[in-house]
Design a protein around this motif. Structure first.
Motif, PDB file in Angstrom:
ATOM      1  N   GLU A 112       0.860  -1.191   0.000  1.00  0.00           N
ATOM      2  CA  GLU A 112       0.000   0.000   0.000  1.00  0.00           C
ATOM      3  C   GLU A 112       0.896   1.241   0.000  1.00  0.00           C
ATOM      4  O   GLU A 112       1.571   1.516   0.980  1.00  0.00           O
ATOM      5  N   ILE A 113       0.884   1.964  -1.110  1.00  0.00           N
ATOM      6  CA  ILE A 113       1.734   3.141  -1.262  1.00  0.00           C
ATOM      7  C   ILE A 113       0.875   4.390  -1.105  1.00  0.00           C
ATOM      8  O   ILE A 113      -0.211   4.490  -1.667  1.00  0.00           O
ATOM      9  N   GLY A 114       1.378   5.333  -0.305  1.00  0.00           N
ATOM     10  CA  GLY A 114       0.653   6.580  -0.079  1.00  0.00           C
ATOM     11  C   GLY A 114       1.528   7.559   0.679  1.00  0.00           C
ATOM     12  O   GLY A 114       2.746   7.412   0.724  1.00  0.00           O
ATOM     13  N   ASP A 115       0.890   8.547   1.306  1.00  0.00           N
ATOM     14  CA  ASP A 115       1.649   9.576   2.014  1.00  0.00           C
ATOM     15  C   ASP A 115       1.540   9.430   3.536  1.00  0.00           C
ATOM     16  O   ASP A 115       1.686  10.404   4.271  1.00  0.00           O
ATOM     17  N   THR A 116       1.303   8.211   4.012  1.00  0.00           N
ATOM     18  CA  THR A 116       1.263   7.966   5.457  1.00  0.00           C
ATOM     19  C   THR A 116       2.153   6.781   5.816  1.00  0.00           C
ATOM     20  O   THR A 116       2.362   5.873   5.019  1.00  0.00           O
ATOM     21  N   ASP A 132       5.634   3.140   1.409  1.00  0.00           N
ATOM     22  CA  ASP A 132       4.848   1.973   1.800  1.00  0.00           C
ATOM     23  C   ASP A 132       4.266   2.261   3.183  1.00  0.00           C
ATOM     24  O   ASP A 132       4.929   2.860   4.030  1.00  0.00           O
ATOM     25  N   SER A 133       3.053   1.833   3.431  1.00  0.00           N
ATOM     26  CA  SER A 133       2.394   2.146   4.706  1.00  0.00           C
ATOM     27  C   SER A 133       3.071   1.500   5.916  1.00  0.00           C
ATOM     28  O   SER A 133       2.822   1.891   7.047  1.00  0.00           O
ATOM     29  N   HIS A 134       3.954   0.522   5.690  1.00  0.00           N
ATOM     30  CA  HIS A 134       4.698  -0.097   6.786  1.00  0.00           C
ATOM     31  C   HIS A 134       6.048   0.576   7.041  1.00  0.00           C
ATOM     32  O   HIS A 134       6.863   0.066   7.808  1.00  0.00           O
ATOM     33  N   THR A 135       6.265   1.722   6.406  1.00  0.00           N
ATOM     34  CA  THR A 135       7.460   2.526   6.660  1.00  0.00           C
ATOM     35  C   THR A 135       7.325   3.172   8.037  1.00  0.00           C
ATOM     36  O   THR A 135       6.227   3.508   8.474  1.00  0.00           O
ATOM     37  N   TYR A 136       8.458   3.341   8.719  1.00  0.00           N
ATOM     38  CA  TYR A 136       8.481   4.065   9.993  1.00  0.00           C
ATOM     39  C   TYR A 136       9.176   5.408   9.807  1.00  0.00           C
ATOM     40  O   TYR A 136      10.139   5.521   9.050  1.00  0.00           O
ATOM     41  N   LEU A 137       8.675   6.396  10.518  1.00  0.00           N
ATOM     42  CA  LEU A 137       9.307   7.713  10.565  1.00  0.00           C
ATOM     43  C   LEU A 137       9.893   7.919  11.953  1.00  0.00           C
ATOM     44  O   LEU A 137       9.178   7.882  12.952  1.00  0.00           O
ATOM     45  N   ILE A 138      11.209   8.089  11.989  1.00  0.00           N
ATOM     46  CA  ILE A 138      11.883   8.524  13.214  1.00  0.00           C
ATOM     47  C   ILE A 138      11.941  10.048  13.094  1.00  0.00           C
ATOM     48  O   ILE A 138      12.467  10.567  12.116  1.00  0.00           O
ATOM     49  N   ARG A 139      11.390  10.735  14.071  1.00  0.00           N
ATOM     50  CA  ARG A 139      11.380  12.202  14.039  1.00  0.00           C
ATOM     51  C   ARG A 139      12.555  12.786  14.815  1.00  0.00           C
ATOM     52  O   ARG A 139      12.995  12.208  15.812  1.00  0.00           O
TER      53      ARG A 139
END
Length: 179
Positions: A112-116, A132-139
């Motif tokens: 699932e590709i998107g902006d979240t 990919d929706s399973h990507t993680y963002l480290i802030r």
């Protein structure tokens, strides 16, 4: 450089250099904590199945005879599929470069590709690119790991023809069973 005891705890002087304007000086969250927080100095996306190097903006001058162990934060390990790649990672006393944290996203791609994607609390967050929706963002500002200062004795190796006997002997992986 010598250590001193304060309130029955051993204290070793550690010099740090701030390499980034947003670097956070390490601190212990509670009085009896073994580890101090290591904080990300920039946003980092970690796609599923990938490893990322997360900068802390810190360099350390550790006393001779010590190492800095980089260990996982239990909350991240419990809530997410993020894992420190080489836990515990070792920073040697002679290293003077930036300490970074190698982190794996162990999720499989969702397709699932998107902006979240997900943050370290497993909350869905919006990003400025397709992922990919399973990507993680480290802030920037996230506490991503903990550092533990540890004594490291030097080994003095001696070659022998035989080793002394023990109850375990040469029993290796799984030799004691699982229950």
């Amino acid at each position: 450089m010598s250590t001193i005891a304060i309130n029955q705890r051993l204290v070793a002087p550690v010099k740090i250099k701030l390499l980034h304007q947003d670097a956070v000086i390490p601190r212990y969250a509670r009085a009896f904590d073994a580890g101090f927080d290591l904080v990300a100095v920039e946003d980092v996306l970690i796609p599923p199945g990938q490893t990322a190097k997360i900068p802390t903006g810190l360099a350390f001058a550790l006393p001779d005879g010590y190492e800095l162990q980089v260990r996982p934060r239990s909350g991240i390990s419990a809530k997410t599929k993020l894992r420190i790649s080489n836990a515990p990672g070792t920073v040697d006393a002679g290293y003077r470069g930036e300490v970074c944290v190698l982190m794996d996203n162990t999720r499989m791609p969702s397709g699932e590709i998107g902006d979240t994607c997900l943050d370290v609390s497993e909350k869905t967050v919006k990003v400025d690119r397709e992922v990919d929706s399973h990507t993680y963002l480290i802030r920037k500002g996230d506490r991503i790991a903990q550092g533990v200062l540890a004594l490291v004795p030097l080994a003095q190796f001696e070659v022998v023809d035989e080793l002394d006997e023990t109850e375990r002997g040469a029993g290796g992986f799984g030799s004691s069973g699982v229950q």
